[in-house]
Design a protein around this motif. Structure first.
Motif, PDB file in Angstrom:
ATOM      1  N   LYS A 182      22.004   2.176  -3.818  1.00 40.19           N
ATOM      2  CA  LYS A 182      22.948   1.236  -3.219  1.00 40.19           C
ATOM      3  C   LYS A 182      22.389  -0.169  -3.348  1.00 40.19           C
ATOM      4  N   GLU A 183      23.261  -1.131  -3.228  1.00 38.32           N
ATOM      5  CA  GLU A 183      22.852  -2.534  -3.214  1.00 38.32           C
ATOM      6  C   GLU A 183      22.663  -2.954  -1.765  1.00 38.32           C
ATOM      7  N   VAL A 184      21.513  -3.529  -1.499  1.00 39.61           N
ATOM      8  CA  VAL A 184      21.163  -3.940  -0.146  1.00 39.61           C
ATOM      9  C   VAL A 184      21.252  -5.453  -0.050  1.00 39.61           C
ATOM     10  N   ARG A 185      21.862  -5.909   1.036  1.00 39.23           N
ATOM     11  CA  ARG A 185      22.016  -7.346   1.288  1.00 39.23           C
ATOM     12  C   ARG A 185      21.442  -7.640   2.679  1.00 39.23           C
ATOM     13  N   ILE A 186      20.385  -8.454   2.722  1.00 40.70           N
ATOM     14  CA  ILE A 186      19.684  -8.728   3.975  1.00 40.70           C
ATOM     15  C   ILE A 186      19.820 -10.205   4.315  1.00 40.70           C
ATOM     16  N   VAL A 187      20.296 -10.474   5.510  1.00 44.21           N
ATOM     17  CA  VAL A 187      20.390 -11.855   6.001  1.00 44.21           C
ATOM     18  C   VAL A 187      19.518 -11.972   7.241  1.00 44.21           C
ATOM     19  N   ASP A 217      21.007   5.557   5.071  1.00 41.31           N
ATOM     20  CA  ASP A 217      21.951   5.102   6.103  1.00 41.31           C
ATOM     21  C   ASP A 217      23.404   5.268   5.669  1.00 41.31           C
ATOM     22  N   GLU A 218      23.702   6.426   5.048  1.00 36.17           N
ATOM     23  CA  GLU A 218      25.077   6.718   4.633  1.00 36.17           C
ATOM     24  C   GLU A 218      25.664   5.629   3.730  1.00 36.17           C
ATOM     25  N   GLY A 219      24.791   5.021   2.945  1.00 35.51           N
ATOM     26  CA  GLY A 219      25.266   4.018   1.990  1.00 35.51           C
ATOM     27  C   GLY A 219      25.424   2.630   2.561  1.00 35.51           C
ATOM     28  N   LYS A 220      24.947   2.395   3.764  1.00 31.23           N
ATOM     29  CA  LYS A 220      25.054   1.071   4.377  1.00 31.23           C
ATOM     30  C   LYS A 220      24.382   0.034   3.494  1.00 31.23           C
ATOM     31  N   SER A 221      25.030  -1.120   3.321  1.00 29.07           N
ATOM     32  CA  SER A 221      24.490  -2.135   2.421  1.00 29.07           C
ATOM     33  C   SER A 221      24.083  -3.418   3.136  1.00 29.07           C
ATOM     34  N   ASP A 222      24.729  -3.765   4.229  1.00 25.06           N
ATOM     35  CA  ASP A 222      24.457  -5.035   4.898  1.00 25.06           C
ATOM     36  C   ASP A 222      23.473  -4.833   6.046  1.00 25.06           C
ATOM     37  N   TYR A 223      22.410  -5.620   6.026  1.00 24.13           N
ATOM     38  CA  TYR A 223      21.394  -5.567   7.071  1.00 24.13           C
ATOM     39  C   TYR A 223      21.154  -6.978   7.594  1.00 24.13           C
ATOM     40  N   SER A 273      23.634 -17.291  -3.419  1.00 17.59           N
ATOM     41  CA  SER A 273      23.928 -18.692  -3.105  1.00 17.59           C
ATOM     42  C   SER A 273      24.064 -18.931  -1.612  1.00 17.59           C
ATOM     43  N   ASP A 274      24.430 -17.901  -0.866  1.00 16.15           N
ATOM     44  CA  ASP A 274      24.574 -18.075   0.578  1.00 16.15           C
ATOM     45  C   ASP A 274      23.293 -17.733   1.337  1.00 16.15           C
ATOM     46  N   GLY A 275      22.187 -17.519   0.613  1.00 20.45           N
ATOM     47  CA  GLY A 275      20.899 -17.317   1.266  1.00 20.45           C
ATOM     48  C   GLY A 275      20.546 -15.883   1.557  1.00 20.45           C
ATOM     49  N   ALA A 276      21.404 -14.949   1.236  1.00 19.88           N
ATOM     50  CA  ALA A 276      21.099 -13.543   1.486  1.00 19.88           C
ATOM     51  C   ALA A 276      20.117 -13.020   0.439  1.00 19.88           C
ATOM     52  N   SER A 277      19.271 -12.102   0.836  1.00 21.13           N
ATOM     53  CA  SER A 277      18.336 -11.453  -0.081  1.00 21.13           C
ATOM     54  C   SER A 277      18.946 -10.131  -0.524  1.00 21.13           C
ATOM     55  N   VAL A 278      18.949  -9.884  -1.836  1.00 24.38           N
ATOM     56  CA  VAL A 278      19.641  -8.709  -2.360  1.00 24.38           C
ATOM     57  C   VAL A 278      18.700  -7.906  -3.254  1.00 24.38           C
ATOM     58  N   ALA A 279      18.969  -6.619  -3.290  1.00 24.24           N
ATOM     59  CA  ALA A 279      18.215  -5.707  -4.161  1.00 24.24           C
ATOM     60  C   ALA A 279      19.026  -4.445  -4.350  1.00 24.24           C
ATOM     61  N   ARG A 280      18.823  -3.790  -5.465  1.00 28.08           N
ATOM     62  CA  ARG A 280      19.433  -2.484  -5.703  1.00 28.08           C
ATOM     63  C   ARG A 280      18.323  -1.450  -5.606  1.00 28.08           C
ATOM     64  N   LEU A 281      18.481  -0.516  -4.679  1.00 28.63           N
ATOM     65  CA  LEU A 281      17.423   0.436  -4.371  1.00 28.63           C
ATOM     66  C   LEU A 281      17.901   1.864  -4.602  1.00 28.63           C
ATOM     67  N   GLN A 282      16.979   2.695  -5.054  1.00 28.68           N
ATOM     68  CA  GLN A 282      17.254   4.118  -5.218  1.00 28.68           C
ATOM     69  C   GLN A 282      16.583   4.888  -4.087  1.00 28.68           C
ATOM     70  N   PHE A 283      17.199   6.009  -3.723  1.00 31.74           N
ATOM     71  CA  PHE A 283      16.705   6.806  -2.609  1.00 31.74           C
ATOM     72  C   PHE A 283      16.527   8.263  -3.048  1.00 31.74           C
ATOM     73  N   PRO A 284      15.522   8.529  -3.887  1.00 32.79           N
ATOM     74  CA  PRO A 284      15.288   9.913  -4.318  1.00 32.79           C
ATOM     75  C   PRO A 284      14.694  10.725  -3.169  1.00 32.79           C
TER      76      PRO A 284
END
Length: 655
Positions: free
Chosen positions: A249-254, A318-324, A273-284
Motif C-alpha cells: 500500500k501507499e503510506v501518507r504520513i502528515v 491495518d486493513e490497507g489504511k494509507s493515511d497516518y 507538495s503539501d508536506g506529507a511524507s509518502v512511501a510504498r511499502l510491502q507487507f510480506p
C-alpha cells in the motif's frame, strides 16, 4: 460366383410320376442346403425331384450362421435351373440417443447423419466373419469441446437402444506457486498445497451457450492476498505457475505541527507538495502464521526556535489504511550540566572533589500558576555554576558561590555579593584560588562565615568582613571537614556546623561558642545543613533514611538533644531548610511534586513550624529549584534554578 452347368435330363415318365433334375448353388458357397428338411451339404448339389401330382411341392432351404434363412418352393412347373440362392445378412433396427447435447453420429467411421442429432434409428446388417464370429458395429458420437463417445452394437445384444453420453473434456492441471505451500482451491473446493497436480479435471460446456462453464483457480496462503484466476480448456494448457505478491500500500504520513522529517527503517521518505511524507511499502508474512511485517517510522522536527520529541510510529497493514497522522510533542526541557561538591569516604578518611551531573530544565521560565511567576535576579555568563546562596539580614544583599573545575582533581570557587534586586555589579570576596563554599551572614550582617580549604586539604570554617575590614579569620581547626556554618544572633555568638569526621561514616552536627575550641556533638543521629532559628532557640537540619536514601527535616533545641522529625516522609527527598525571619515558617526543597510529564523534580516548598504536616508548594515550573533563602520581610523566597537552561538566582512571592 462359380458358373454352374445344368444338365437337363429328359423327363422320364414312369406311370404318373414326373422327375426333374435341378442343380442348386448358394452364396455364400458354404451355406447349408436342405431338401425337404434333409441337409444335403453346401452347394452346388444336383437333386432329382419327383412330382407325383400337379400339386406336389418340394422345399429347398438354404441357411448359414450370420445370414437370414431362405426357402424356395419347387413345383412340377418350376422352370429355373440351375437354382442360385444368395443369402442376405441378418438385420436389426436400433436406436442411438445422444446426451447432453446433439452430436454427429458415425457408424464404423461412416456418417449416419448430416446434422447433429439427439436420437437416430437405423436398420443395421449383421453377419459373421470367417471364424463364424458376429461382426459388431461401432457407433461414435462427436461434438466440439466434448470427449467423443463410442458404443459397440452386436447381434448378440439383448437391446435395441444404445445411449451415447458426451463427457466434458479433461486435462491435468499442474499448479505451482512462489512461494510454495499455497492452498489450491478449484471452484471453492480445497485441493491441497502447491505444487499440486490435479488429474483429469473436467471442463463442462453450457448446453445453452455452447461455451465452457466458467471456472476459477484460487490460491490462498496466510499473509498473502488470495490470488484468483479464471481457467478454461485453453487448448489443453496444463501448467499454471502463480506468484503470490505481498500486500502493499501507499503510506501518507502528515505531522502536527507540519514539516517533520519522516524516516521508515532509517530511510527518509519523499515529500509531496503539501508536506506529507509518502512511501510504498510491502507487507510480506514473517512466519507460518501469516503475521505481516511492520515498519517503524520516526518523525523528527526541529527548527531555529523549537524542537519536538521524535515520535515513533508503527505502520502495519491495518486493513490497507494509507493515511497516518503523527502529533509531535514539543520538547519543553533541556539538559543543564551541574557541577557540585562530592564528599566521599575512603580508606584514609573523607575526600572532597568535583561531581558532574546532568539536570533537566524547562525552557519556559514561567510558573504556570495564577499567582504569577518568578523574577530572575542574576544574569551570569553562560555555563556559570552557582552553588549555595544566602541573604543579608537587611535584605539588601545576596551572597553566593560560583564553582569551577578544570579537571577531575580540581575544584575551586569564588564568593560573590550582589544587590538583592540584581542591579549593579558583582563584588568578589575571594580570589578563586581555593574552595570557598556555603556562605551565610552573621546576625548583624557585618560578617560572612563559610567553609574553605584555604589553610590546607581540609575544609574549615572561616569568616570575613562585609564592611571593609581586611583579612580572613579561621574559626574551626582540626582533622574534620567543616561545612554549612551558621552563627546565631548576638550576644550568644554560637557557631553551628556540619562536620565529616574521618573515623565516622556519618556526618555530625556540632556547636561551639565562638572564640573557643570546645565543640558539642548535638544529636545522636547523623545530620547535615544545620540552620539555627532567628530566635536562637532551635536548630533545623536534614538526616538521611538509611533504607530509602531519602532525607527528612528535623528540629531540635538550640543546645542539642532529641530531634523531632518534621516531615516524616521516607520516600521523599527533602533538604536545604531555611528559617523565615520570624521563625514561624521553614522554606525547603522537596521532590514530592510532579511536573506536567509526571516527573518528580525538586521544587521550593514551605511549612508552618506548628503544622509541619501541611506543606505548601511554592515553585511548580518543573525545573531544578533549590537553595531557598527567605527575604527578611517574609513575603518572598530567593532560590537557585536552572529554568531556561542556565543556572541563576530567582525570586518568587510566597503566599
Amino acid at each position: 460366383m462359380r458358373c454352374l452347368f445344368v444338365v437337363l435330363l429328359p423327363m422320364l415318365l414312369v406311370g404318373c410320376v414326373q422327375k426333374k433334375f435341378l442343380t442348386i448353388t448358394a452364396q455364400p458357397t458354404d451355406a447349408m442346403i436342405a431338401i425337404d428338411g434333409v441337409e444335403r451339404g453346401p452347394g452346388p448339389i444336383t437333386e432329382r425331384f419327383l412330382f407325383k401330382g400337379r400339386d406336389d411341392t418340394h422345399t429347398v432351404t438354404v441357411s448359414r450362421l450370420g445370414y437370414k434363412d431362405q426357402e424356395l418352393s419347387v413345383t412340377r412347373d418350376f422352370d429355373r435351373n440351375p437354382i442360385e440362392v444368395e443369402l442376405r445378412p441378418r438385420t436389426r433396427r436400433v436406436t442411438f440417443t445422444v446426451s447432453p447435447a446433439p452430436a454427429m453420429l458415425t457408424l464404423d467411421g461412416k456418417p449416419l447423419s448430416k446434422e447433429p442429432v439427439s436420437s437416430l434409428s437405423r436398420e443395421l446388417e449383421f453377419t459373421v466373419d470367417a471364424q463364424d464370429r458376429w461382426i459388431p458395429h461401432k457407433a461414435t458420437a462427436q461434438r466440439p469441446n466434448y470427449q467423443p463417445d463410442d458404443v459397440i452394437v452386436s447381434w448378440l445384444d439383448n437391446k435395441t437402444t444404445y445411449p451415447l453420453k458426451l463427457e466434458p473434456l479433461t486435462k491435468n492441471l499442474v499448479v505451482t506457486s512462489e512461494p510454495s505451500g499455497a492452498i489450491v482451491h478449484i471452484n471453492d473446493q480445497e485441493v491441497g498445497p502447491t505444487p499440486q497436480t490435479i488429474e483429469d479435471h473436467p471442463f463442462p460446456i453450457d448446453p445453452e451457450t455452447d461455451e465452457f462453464v466458467p471456472q476459477k483457480l484460487t490460491l490462498k496462503m496466510p499473509g498473502y492476498p488470495d490470488v484468483q484466476t479464471p481457467i478454461s480448456w485453453e487448448e489443453g494448457k496444463a501448467e499454471y505457475p502463480i506468484d503470490l505478491a505481498a500486500l502493499q500500500k501507499e503510506v501518507r504520513i502528515v505531522s502536527d505541527p507540519p514539516g517533520a522529517t519522516v524516516t521508515v527503517e532509517g530511510k527518509p521518505l519523499e515529500k509531496t507538495s503539501d508536506g506529507a511524507s509518502v512511501a510504498r511499502l510491502q507487507f510480506p508474512p514473517i512466519n507460518e502464521k501469516g503475521e505481516l511485517r511492520t515498519y517503524k517510522a520516526t518523525a523528527v522536527l526541529k527548527n531555529a526556535n523549537s524542537e519536538w520529541e521524535p515520535k515513533d510510529l508503527v505502520i502495519a497493514w491495518d486493513e490497507g489504511k494509507s493515511d497516518y497522522a503523527v502529533k509531535l510533542k514539543e520538547i519543553i526541557t533541556r539538559p543543564v550540566p551541574l557541577l557540585s561538591i562530592d564528599f566521599t569516604r575512603g580508606p584514609e578518611g573523607w575526600d572532597v572533589g568535583p561531581k558532574r551531573t546532568m539536570t533537566l530544565a524547562m525552557k519556559d521560565v514561567l510558573e504556570g500558576t495564577k499567582r504569577g511567576g518568578a523574577t530572575q535576579i542574576t544574569k551570569l555568563q553562560p555555563g556559570t555554576i552557582i552553588d549555595t546562596l544566602a541573604i543579608s539580614p537587611d535584605g539588601q544583599s545576596l551572597v553566593f558561590t560560583i564553582l569551577f573545575s578544570r579537571d577531575a582533581n580540581d575544584l575551586r570557587s569564588q564568593i560573590v555579593v550582589i544587590r538583592a534586586d540584581g542591579s549593579g555589579g558583582q563584588e568578589f570576596f575571594s580570589d578563586g584560588k581555593s574552595l570557598d563554599i556555603m556562605p551565610s551572614y552573621t546576625g548583624g550582617g557585618e560578617e560572612i562565615v563559610y567553609s574553605s580549604n584555604r589553610a590546607g586539604k581540609r575544609l574549615s570554617v572561616w569568616s570575613m568582613s562585609t564592611i571593609g575590614q581586611a583579612g580572613f579569620t579561621q574559626l574551626t581547626q582540626g582533622d574534620t571537614n567543616d561545612l554549612w556554618p551558621m552563627i546565631d544572633v548576638d550576644p550568644k555568638q554560637r557557631l553551628y556546623y556540619q562536620a565529616l569526621v574521618d573515623t565516622r561514616p556519618d556526618p555530625r552536627l556540632y556547636m561551639t561558642q565562638r572564640g573557643t575550641t570546645i565543640r558539642k556533638d548535638l544529636t545522636h543521629i547523623s545530620g547535615t545543613q544545620p540552620r539555627v532559628s532567628p530566635k536562637a532557640d532551635a536548630v533545623i537540619f536534614c538526616s538521611m533514611n538509611e533504607k530509602t536514601g531519602k532525607r527528612d527535616l528535623y528540629r531540635m533545641p538550640d543546645a542539642g538533644g532529641a530531634p523531632l522529625n518534621l516531615t516524616n516522609t521516607p520516600d521523599i527527598d527533602e533538604f536545604d531548610p531555611t528559617w523565615s525571619r520570624d521563625g514561624g515558617r521553614i522554606a525547603f526543597v522537596s521532590d514530592r511534586g510532579q511536573d506536567e510529564e509526571k516527573r518528580q523534580n525538586y521544587d521550593i516548598w514551605t511549612l508552618n513550624v506548628d503544622r509541619p504536616q501541611q506543606p505548601v508548594q511554592i515553585t511548580t515550573n518543573g525545573s531544578h529549584d533549590d537553595c531557598p533563602a527567605w527575604d527578611p520581610g517574609g513575603q518572598s523566597v530567593y532560590f537557585r534554578s536552572n529554568r531556561g537552561g542556565e543556572w541563576a538566582i530567582w525570586k518568587i512571592d510566597v503566599p
